[in-house]
Design a protein around this motif. Sequence first.
Motif, PDB file in Angstrom:
ATOM      1  N   LEU A  31       1.064  -1.140   0.011  1.00 36.56           N
ATOM      2  CA  LEU A  31      -0.396   0.317  -0.205  1.00 36.56           C
ATOM      3  C   LEU A  31       1.111   1.350   0.205  1.00 36.56           C
ATOM      4  CD1 LEU A  31      -2.797   1.889  -0.247  1.00 36.56           C
ATOM      5  CD2 LEU A  31      -2.512   1.375   2.772  1.00 36.56           C
ATOM      6  N   ALA A  32       1.574   1.541   0.954  1.00 32.38           N
ATOM      7  CA  ALA A  32       3.040   2.805   0.780  1.00 32.38           C
ATOM      8  C   ALA A  32       3.297   2.690  -0.755  1.00 32.38           C
ATOM      9  CB  ALA A  32       4.248   2.377   1.975  1.00 32.38           C
ATOM     10  N   GLY A  33       3.993   1.693  -1.080  1.00 34.27           N
ATOM     11  CA  GLY A  33       3.974   1.733  -2.627  1.00 34.27           C
ATOM     12  C   GLY A  33       3.710   2.482  -3.739  1.00 34.27           C
ATOM     13  N   ASP A  34       2.486   1.570  -3.136  1.00 33.60           N
ATOM     14  CA  ASP A  34       0.945   2.455  -4.486  1.00 33.60           C
ATOM     15  C   ASP A  34       1.007   3.147  -3.993  1.00 33.60           C
ATOM     16  OD1 ASP A  34       1.338  -0.475  -5.274  1.00 33.60           O
ATOM     17  OD2 ASP A  34      -1.647  -0.405  -4.275  1.00 33.60           O
ATOM     18  N   LEU A  35       1.324   4.700  -3.076  1.00 37.92           N
ATOM     19  CA  LEU A  35       0.831   5.845  -2.103  1.00 37.92           C
ATOM     20  C   LEU A  35       1.979   6.743  -3.366  1.00 37.92           C
ATOM     21  CD1 LEU A  35      -0.043   5.736   1.264  1.00 37.92           C
ATOM     22  CD2 LEU A  35      -1.506   6.664  -1.140  1.00 37.92           C
ATOM     23  N   VAL A  36       2.897   5.912  -3.191  1.00 41.38           N
ATOM     24  CA  VAL A  36       4.449   6.904  -3.764  1.00 41.38           C
ATOM     25  C   VAL A  36       4.123   6.589  -4.919  1.00 41.38           C
ATOM     26  CG1 VAL A  36       6.614   6.897  -4.131  1.00 41.38           C
ATOM     27  CG2 VAL A  36       6.346   5.869  -1.733  1.00 41.38           C
ATOM     28  N   ASP A  37       4.097   6.215  -6.109  1.00 39.46           N
ATOM     29  CA  ASP A  37       3.646   5.569  -7.413  1.00 39.46           C
ATOM     30  C   ASP A  37       2.022   6.419  -7.623  1.00 39.46           C
ATOM     31  OD1 ASP A  37       5.886   4.031  -7.417  1.00 39.46           O
ATOM     32  OD2 ASP A  37       4.849   2.746  -7.816  1.00 39.46           O
ATOM     33  N   THR A  38       1.132   6.625  -6.667  1.00 40.61           N
ATOM     34  CA  THR A  38       0.195   7.400  -7.554  1.00 40.61           C
ATOM     35  C   THR A  38       0.695   9.133  -6.692  1.00 40.61           C
ATOM     36  OG1 THR A  38      -1.325   5.532  -6.656  1.00 40.61           O
ATOM     37  CG2 THR A  38      -2.327   7.797  -6.225  1.00 40.61           C
ATOM     38  N   MET A  39       1.382   9.347  -5.776  1.00 45.17           N
ATOM     39  CA  MET A  39       1.074  10.687  -5.391  1.00 45.17           C
ATOM     40  C   MET A  39       2.084  11.370  -6.747  1.00 45.17           C
ATOM     41  SD  MET A  39       3.991  12.061  -2.236  1.00 45.17           S
ATOM     42  CE  MET A  39       5.377  11.285  -2.980  1.00 45.17           C
ATOM     43  N   ARG A  40       3.597  10.669  -6.732  1.00 47.39           N
ATOM     44  CA  ARG A  40       4.608  10.655  -7.827  1.00 47.39           C
ATOM     45  C   ARG A  40       3.611  11.019  -9.153  1.00 47.39           C
ATOM     46  NH1 ARG A  40       9.424   6.946  -6.796  1.00 47.39           N
ATOM     47  NH2 ARG A  40      10.501   8.241  -4.970  1.00 47.39           N
ATOM     48  N   ALA A  41       2.751  10.790  -9.871  1.00 46.86           N
ATOM     49  CA  ALA A  41       1.812  10.237 -11.154  1.00 46.86           C
ATOM     50  C   ALA A  41       0.757  11.278 -10.644  1.00 46.86           C
ATOM     51  CB  ALA A  41       0.921   9.112 -11.074  1.00 46.86           C
ATOM     52  N   ALA A  42       0.246  12.699  -9.385  1.00 45.90           N
ATOM     53  CA  ALA A  42      -0.790  13.003  -9.244  1.00 45.90           C
ATOM     54  C   ALA A  42      -0.010  14.664 -10.141  1.00 45.90           C
ATOM     55  CB  ALA A  42      -1.258  13.391  -7.875  1.00 45.90           C
ATOM     56  N   PRO A  43       0.654  15.291  -9.532  1.00 43.81           N
ATOM     57  CA  PRO A  43       2.429  15.133  -9.120  1.00 43.81           C
ATOM     58  C   PRO A  43       1.881  15.544  -7.622  1.00 43.81           C
ATOM     59  CG  PRO A  43       2.919  16.481  -9.970  1.00 43.81           C
ATOM     60  CD  PRO A  43       1.343  16.528 -10.668  1.00 43.81           C
ATOM     61  N   GLY A  44       2.425  15.136  -6.499  1.00 42.33           N
ATOM     62  CA  GLY A  44       2.146  15.979  -5.279  1.00 42.33           C
ATOM     63  C   GLY A  44       3.265  15.658  -4.016  1.00 42.33           C
ATOM     64  N   VAL A  45       3.787  16.426  -2.455  1.00 41.15           N
ATOM     65  CA  VAL A  45       4.717  15.889  -2.508  1.00 41.15           C
ATOM     66  C   VAL A  45       4.018  15.359  -0.930  1.00 41.15           C
ATOM     67  CG1 VAL A  45       5.793  17.825  -2.431  1.00 41.15           C
ATOM     68  CG2 VAL A  45       4.085  17.642  -0.542  1.00 41.15           C
ATOM     69  N   GLY A  46       2.984  14.915  -0.649  1.00 38.73           N
ATOM     70  CA  GLY A  46       2.306  13.886   0.089  1.00 38.73           C
ATOM     71  C   GLY A  46       0.838  13.628  -0.056  1.00 38.73           C
ATOM     72  N   ILE A  47       0.748  12.241   0.543  1.00 39.71           N
ATOM     73  CA  ILE A  47      -0.488  11.376   0.055  1.00 39.71           C
ATOM     74  C   ILE A  47      -0.465  10.914   1.288  1.00 39.71           C
ATOM     75  CG2 ILE A  47       0.159  10.029  -1.135  1.00 39.71           C
ATOM     76  CD1 ILE A  47      -2.405   9.848  -3.889  1.00 39.71           C
ATOM     77  N   THR A  48      -1.851  10.546   1.310  1.00 39.93           N
ATOM     78  CA  THR A  48      -3.081   9.430   2.929  1.00 39.93           C
ATOM     79  C   THR A  48      -3.116   8.674   2.323  1.00 39.93           C
ATOM     80  OG1 THR A  48      -4.914  10.366   2.546  1.00 39.93           O
ATOM     81  CG2 THR A  48      -2.931  11.469   4.229  1.00 39.93           C
ATOM     82  N   ALA A  49      -2.975   7.421   2.406  1.00 39.59           N
ATOM     83  CA  ALA A  49      -4.145   6.131   1.974  1.00 39.59           C
ATOM     84  C   ALA A  49      -5.906   6.745   2.763  1.00 39.59           C
ATOM     85  CB  ALA A  49      -4.376   4.984   3.136  1.00 39.59           C
TER      86      ALA A  49
END
Length: 163
Positions: A31-49
Amino acid sequence: MPVRPILTYPDPGLSRICEPVSNFGENLASLAGDLVDTMRAAPGVGITAAHIGVFERLFVLELAPGKGVLTYVNPEILWASDDLIRHMEGSVSMPGATDEVERPRQIRLRYQDLEGTSHEEEARDFHAVCIQHEIDQLDGIFWLRRLSRLKRERLVKKWQKEK
């Protein structure tokens, strides 16, 4: 890791309080790995579950490219300074909308890592702002609620028009 769909404002999930993580292991790391990839694609500097519809107390930050990803599980603020800082904030759930929010300049927090080990750290300035912003989201407080009603209404109207 797959890029997951992000809830978009005003999805009611963005007001939902997240539950503490109790199961540490492969699923949490995934889940944390998915968050990192999703955050980068958004893009953003942070994202929560919560941004991807998983209502558990987990978020990731990447404050600058190449500086590494910070992962926080079950974070809680233990102390916040009286000294405040104003910073532009926004959300991956409301792309393009930003406004200035005032928060404590320095905080001390306790959190767990992906293995469940507890840590305490202090953060200041941009790092502290990002942590507070993401913890708000875990508490069901979308960043717009930190704005005055007038500023919030203007920003939402402008964002909906541009969307």
